[in-house]
Design a protein around this motif. Sequence first.
Motif, PDB file in Angstrom:
ATOM      1  N   VAL A  74      -5.942  -4.769  -2.505  1.00 62.28           N
ATOM      2  CA  VAL A  74      -5.074  -4.074  -2.401  1.00 62.28           C
ATOM      3  C   VAL A  74      -3.819  -4.385  -3.306  1.00 62.28           C
ATOM      4  O   VAL A  74      -3.309  -3.579  -3.841  1.00 62.28           O
ATOM      5  CB  VAL A  74      -4.487  -3.870  -1.013  1.00 62.28           C
ATOM      6  CG1 VAL A  74      -3.206  -3.263  -1.001  1.00 62.28           C
ATOM      7  CG2 VAL A  74      -5.445  -3.256  -0.197  1.00 62.28           C
ATOM      8  N   LEU A  99      -7.942   4.335  -2.346  1.00 62.15           N
ATOM      9  CA  LEU A  99      -8.821   3.441  -1.307  1.00 62.15           C
ATOM     10  C   LEU A  99     -10.114   3.248  -1.836  1.00 62.15           C
ATOM     11  O   LEU A  99     -10.695   2.269  -1.365  1.00 62.15           O
ATOM     12  CB  LEU A  99      -8.924   4.390  -0.184  1.00 62.15           C
ATOM     13  CG  LEU A  99      -7.544   4.672   0.683  1.00 62.15           C
ATOM     14  CD1 LEU A  99      -7.864   5.446   2.017  1.00 62.15           C
ATOM     15  CD2 LEU A  99      -6.930   3.571   1.112  1.00 62.15           C
ATOM     16  N   GLU A 155      -9.850   0.126  -4.193  1.00 65.76           N
ATOM     17  CA  GLU A 155      -9.509  -1.135  -3.397  1.00 65.76           C
ATOM     18  C   GLU A 155     -10.623  -1.516  -2.430  1.00 65.76           C
ATOM     19  O   GLU A 155     -10.961  -2.671  -2.551  1.00 65.76           O
ATOM     20  CB  GLU A 155      -8.375  -0.628  -2.580  1.00 65.76           C
ATOM     21  CG  GLU A 155      -6.940  -0.586  -3.240  1.00 65.76           C
ATOM     22  CD  GLU A 155      -5.777   0.098  -2.192  1.00 65.76           C
ATOM     23  OE1 GLU A 155      -4.716   0.264  -2.829  1.00 65.76           O
ATOM     24  OE2 GLU A 155      -6.134   0.317  -1.122  1.00 65.76           O
ATOM     25  N   GLN A 178       1.061  -1.153  -0.013  1.00 65.06           N
ATOM     26  CA  GLN A 178      -0.058   0.126  -0.154  1.00 65.06           C
ATOM     27  C   GLN A 178       0.909   1.204  -0.053  1.00 65.06           C
ATOM     28  O   GLN A 178       0.751   2.213  -0.729  1.00 65.06           O
ATOM     29  CB  GLN A 178      -0.971  -0.074   1.313  1.00 65.06           C
ATOM     30  CG  GLN A 178      -1.901   1.195   1.066  1.00 65.06           C
ATOM     31  CD  GLN A 178      -2.943   0.759   0.184  1.00 65.06           C
ATOM     32  OE1 GLN A 178      -2.829   1.283  -0.914  1.00 65.06           O
ATOM     33  NE2 GLN A 178      -4.132   0.521   0.435  1.00 65.06           N
TER      34      GLN A 178
END
Length: 451
Positions: free
Chosen positions: A173, A139, A142, A86
């Motif tokens: 992710v 985000l 994901e 990430q």
Amino acid sequence: MRATRPRVTAGIGSPSRLVVLGFGGAVLLGTLLLALPVATENGTSAGVVTALFTATSAVCVTGLVVVDTATHWSTFGEIVVLTLIQAGGLGIMTLASLLGLLVARRLGLRLQLTTQTETKSLGLGEVRGVVLRVIAVSLAVEAVIAVVLTARFAARYDMPWGRAVYEGVFHGVSAFNNAGFALYADSMIRYATDPWITVPMMVAITVGGLGFPVLFEIGRRLRGRLGRWTLHARITLFTYAALTAFGVVAITAIEWANPATLGPLGVPGKLLVGAFHGVNPRTAGFNSLDVAQMSPASLLVTDFLMFIGGGSAGTAGGIKVTTFALLAFVIAAEIRGEPSVHVLGRRLSADIQRQALTVALLGVGAVAASTFVLLLITGFPLDAVLFEAISAFGTVGLSTGITASIPAGGQLLLVVLMFLGRLGPITLAAALALRERARRYELPEERPIVG
């Protein structure tokens, strides 16, 4: 009076150096954490080389591994790997976008990340805006992919909801960041013919690989804010789509009757697996068939796609589709005998052409040199070693299964190649653009024989 291009001072190279130092620090921290006994299932230290290799592969969102992720690393170790993925993905998208923004400012070009008006400085507000947009987009994508995967794992494969959420988040992710890390020893082979698993992952891989500048333009149009597409977005979308289609068709056709890969599957399964393996060389690194059993022709097609990679300022690696496309335009113009290169109503400057050529040739040199060294220190055939080197440089993660068997020296070489392949094209392109300066004189011209 015609405005002159401002001269860039010697300190301009510092942004690129900061990027390298930042990612180097993340790799070091990840290595220290993964070397802890608590990071492994058996409670003993993984060793420096294994920890360093895994940390570099995660931060550089590559996916090459020397140990099985699910069985070797503990939950703590897997969470460290996920965090590094990430951080690496967000870092690449953010820093590459900011470097592109800085280059645009320094060269007096139009800003193509957040506005279409000309500006004079890179302010704190713009930096904050780019960072927040990158985080929000990452985000959001994901989360959507993780929800779909979680629901499928729980409903179809009877996973407990806690485990389904964990695996859904991990693979969501990993897919968006084009990392290629999976929690299964066979990657995604067990889900090869399940479209509810592989299709969302292909979507995540594609979205992450396009690059933030292109995603921003797409988002702007989805919100109804129409306007002229930038040249970068048009080149990226067309080239990315064309190369993906080429990969899907070529690999599916070549492997169609291969009894060790697509042969035993029905037509829908062949098409789905072929599509998955046509998308993944954009530097994702998942596989839903045994790569070692693919024909040499398929490996060569995959080599080609891995080396090119995906879009600029995205989670994909390689020399980037824009670099490949620009070189194709230069070649086409030269063949036609045109004195300048015109692309979609715009003229390419000579410095952009030189930068694309430099990035591509240095990439070829890095892969060639690494392949030569690996051939000397291993007993593996050329196609497997070349595949491994390109996969590392392109931060892809696909492998014919030789990674763990390569000697420690060769694994360290792959570490260097992953780091170089992840940051090299970005920092080199930015440094070349920022170092540009006017020449006070020109020497007499002479033309050596070409060809």
